[in-house]
Write a protein that holds these residues in place. Sequence first.
Motif, mmCIF file in Angstrom:
data_model
loop_
_atom_site.group_PDB
_atom_site.id
_atom_site.type_symbol
_atom_site.label_atom_id
_atom_site.label_comp_id
_atom_site.label_asym_id
_atom_site.label_seq_id
_atom_site.Cartn_x
_atom_site.Cartn_y
_atom_site.Cartn_z
ATOM 1 N N CYS A 72 0.836 -1.205 0.000
ATOM 2 C CA CYS A 72 0.000 0.000 0.000
ATOM 3 C C CYS A 72 0.868 1.251 0.000
ATOM 4 N N LEU A 73 0.409 2.281 -0.702
ATOM 5 C CA LEU A 73 1.019 3.603 -0.668
ATOM 6 C C LEU A 73 0.002 4.573 -0.081
ATOM 7 N N VAL A 74 0.343 5.222 1.037
ATOM 8 C CA VAL A 74 -0.613 6.123 1.691
ATOM 9 C C VAL A 74 0.088 7.405 2.109
ATOM 10 N N ILE A 75 -0.694 8.461 2.224
ATOM 11 C CA ILE A 75 -0.133 9.741 2.634
ATOM 12 C C ILE A 75 0.126 9.748 4.137
ATOM 13 N N THR A 76 0.901 10.720 4.566
ATOM 14 C CA THR A 76 1.153 10.917 5.980
ATOM 15 C C THR A 76 -0.134 11.306 6.712
ATOM 16 N N GLY A 77 -0.146 11.199 8.022
ATOM 17 C CA GLY A 77 -1.282 11.644 8.817
ATOM 18 C C GLY A 77 -2.534 10.827 8.595
ATOM 19 N N PRO A 78 -3.605 11.412 8.042
ATOM 20 C CA PRO A 78 -4.869 10.691 7.922
ATOM 21 C C PRO A 78 -4.788 9.452 7.038
ATOM 22 N N GLY A 79 -3.932 9.470 6.034
ATOM 23 C CA GLY A 79 -3.782 8.275 5.207
ATOM 24 C C GLY A 79 -3.302 7.098 6.025
ATOM 25 N N LEU A 80 -2.329 7.352 6.895
ATOM 26 C CA LEU A 80 -1.786 6.285 7.715
ATOM 27 C C LEU A 80 -2.747 5.897 8.839
ATOM 28 N N ILE A 100 3.778 1.677 2.801
ATOM 29 C CA ILE A 100 4.764 2.735 2.567
ATOM 30 C C ILE A 100 4.026 4.062 2.631
ATOM 31 N N SER A 101 4.404 4.893 3.563
ATOM 32 C CA SER A 101 3.715 6.168 3.752
ATOM 33 C C SER A 101 4.668 7.330 3.576
ATOM 34 N N GLY A 102 4.074 8.468 3.313
ATOM 35 C CA GLY A 102 4.837 9.700 3.392
ATOM 36 C C GLY A 102 4.901 10.172 4.835
ATOM 37 N N VAL A 103 5.761 11.122 5.085
ATOM 38 C CA VAL A 103 5.806 11.841 6.351
ATOM 39 C C VAL A 103 6.399 13.211 6.028
ATOM 40 N N ASN A 104 6.137 14.173 6.863
ATOM 41 C CA ASN A 104 6.606 15.530 6.571
ATOM 42 C C ASN A 104 8.142 15.618 6.536
ATOM 43 N N ALA A 105 8.632 16.722 6.009
ATOM 44 C CA ALA A 105 10.073 16.911 5.821
ATOM 45 C C ALA A 105 10.834 16.709 7.133
ATOM 46 N N HIS A 117 -1.177 17.530 7.803
ATOM 47 C CA HIS A 117 -1.183 16.084 8.099
ATOM 48 C C HIS A 117 -0.181 15.701 9.184
ATOM 49 N N GLU A 118 0.172 16.625 10.036
ATOM 50 C CA GLU A 118 1.207 16.355 11.033
ATOM 51 C C GLU A 118 0.659 15.513 12.181
ATOM 52 N N LEU A 119 1.469 14.549 12.632
ATOM 53 C CA LEU A 119 1.213 13.788 13.841
ATOM 54 C C LEU A 119 2.376 14.022 14.807
ATOM 55 N N PRO A 120 2.145 13.896 16.117
ATOM 56 C CA PRO A 120 3.246 14.129 17.063
ATOM 57 C C PRO A 120 4.455 13.236 16.809
ATOM 58 N N ASP A 121 4.209 11.945 16.580
ATOM 59 C CA ASP A 121 5.293 11.011 16.279
ATOM 60 C C ASP A 121 4.680 9.854 15.503
ATOM 61 N N GLN A 122 4.625 9.990 14.200
ATOM 62 C CA GLN A 122 3.923 9.027 13.349
ATOM 63 C C GLN A 122 4.568 7.639 13.427
ATOM 64 N N GLN A 123 5.882 7.610 13.384
ATOM 65 C CA GLN A 123 6.573 6.317 13.396
ATOM 66 C C GLN A 123 6.345 5.584 14.719
ATOM 67 N N ALA A 124 6.383 6.286 15.823
ATOM 68 C CA ALA A 124 6.161 5.655 17.127
ATOM 69 C C ALA A 124 4.728 5.136 17.240
ATOM 70 N N MET A 125 3.784 5.876 16.685
ATOM 71 C CA MET A 125 2.380 5.455 16.734
ATOM 72 C C MET A 125 2.184 4.123 16.026
ATOM 73 N N ILE A 126 2.770 3.971 14.851
ATOM 74 C CA ILE A 126 2.532 2.786 14.043
ATOM 75 C C ILE A 126 3.383 1.613 14.491
ATOM 76 N N ALA A 127 4.471 1.891 15.209
ATOM 77 C CA ALA A 127 5.389 0.821 15.621
ATOM 78 C C ALA A 127 4.726 -0.185 16.552
ATOM 79 N N THR A 128 3.653 0.208 17.222
ATOM 80 C CA THR A 128 3.011 -0.705 18.168
ATOM 81 C C THR A 128 2.314 -1.874 17.480
#
Length: 538
Positions: A72-80, A100-105, A117-128
């Motif tokens: 899957c290809l999804v955008i950062t934030g709401p896509g993920l 595979i997602s995007g994330v901000n710069a 589409h900012e999240l506080p810590d997108q990678q930490a959220m999904i790692a669970t």
Amino acid sequence: MSDRLKTVGETLIDLLEANGVDTVFGIPGVHTVELYRGLAASRIRHITPRHEQGAGFMADGYARVSGKPGVCLVITGPGLTNIITPMAQAYQDSVPMLVISGVNARATLGHGRGRLHELPDQQAMIATLALMSHTLHDPNDLASVMERAFAILRSGRPGPVHIEIPTDVMVLTIELPHLHRPAVSRPRADATAMAEAASLCLEARRPVILVGGGGVAAGADIRALAERLDAPLVTTTNARGAFARHPLSVPASPSLVAVRRLLAEADLVLAFGTQMGQTDYDMYATNDFPVLGNLIRIDIDATQLARGPQATLSLLSSAENAAADLLDAVKPGQPRPRNGAQRAEATRSEALAEMTPKIRVEIGILEIIRDTLPGVIIVGDSTQAVYAGNLYYEAGRPNGWFNAATGYGALGYGPPAAVGAAIADPQAPVVCLTGDGGLQFTLAEIGSARDAGANVIFLVWNNDGYGEIETYMVENGIEPEGVKPTAPDFLKIAEAYGLPSKRLAHVDELPAALTAMRRVDGPSLIEIHQLNTIGATA
């Protein structure tokens, strides 16, 4: 640009191709468009769902039928965040999925400055809930990160893997890495442990083999082993159809009294690739699953071997390796137990007798679908007929029966997962069995099926709302509330999307309707009201 220099986005597509990916599911957005730069020129087919949740469930259905990771290809934030539910379902059911997602710069991450589409810590959220989650800070790490991702997807217990690529990294150019598909190996138990397992198998007089979803790929060897041991084959929901109509097959839930009796009376239980979790082994939450006196447990995940029933012998191995090794050790013609087929037949008969008349009718309808459409894949949502099938139903082929009514249990799974299954095997008939309530979770994916030309028959089991929950509330003395969502006219919805459709007056019309819709090039829809199944033969 030099042939050896490509953007990270372009190189990503090359690496997916090198790893055998032929289909990706996704909705492009400004945070992923650079990942699409090389897609049109590739051999990879892109499927556009109506929602990222649909992308994840499509990838799930595709992976189960194809045996390859769903991508899957999804955008950062709401896509993920929209794809979290399918990732959780894939985690619970051990389905390989690469998100595979995007994330901000990179320079903006963690600063909380209100970027789109900012999240506080997108990678930490999904790692669970991911087996691996990695942020690609250095573009030159792309090849090694992808290699690690596919190694995880192919070598151990499958599940979701996540890679996020910052928008400023996507556009950077790197030298094209060597494109190859790395070799991976799957765990294999040592020879001493396998010899002990073989000895226990040969000594047993009343063995039983349990097979979960992790054992389906080893179906041929497990079947041969069962024949040598004369052992009944009990399949969980995700393994149904692996031994279709074999005399030793017991396509019934270990939650049933008859199956538990078979297991309790066994002097050896050999378990291949099964989590042995509540939704298969104790769906009524009675907490009285029998103690298995002589259990050999085979699993690809060491942590899973430490959970659940205590085993006499635990083997860390893929089902394929363990079945092949046991088959080699248990030679034909050696002494074997007796009455395996008779024990299997008695268990099938007793298990079916446990079913209420209503459930037997629903099982009979599943058998109508199976027998009308040989080789059918039935992809279910959480609806009453699907619950019945999870209790007792023999699918006609491996991976011919799967649904979201086990494990994570997400409503709305069926329609997009059926689209993924049809894309994975376009020649197979695919029936999505979904309720009028569940279908409304992902109703728009009917349009995705039309766009993809997916040969899916959407069979809508209409019971005027959330019938299973309403029944549960009544049985527990709770005044039903919130269980009657208004449904649209599904035939008009089908017409709006250009799908042929039919509403059945009685279940007797089902075989002819299925046969007619099978001739359709693309998706179609059939609706039947539960009341119109009364009088069906189970």
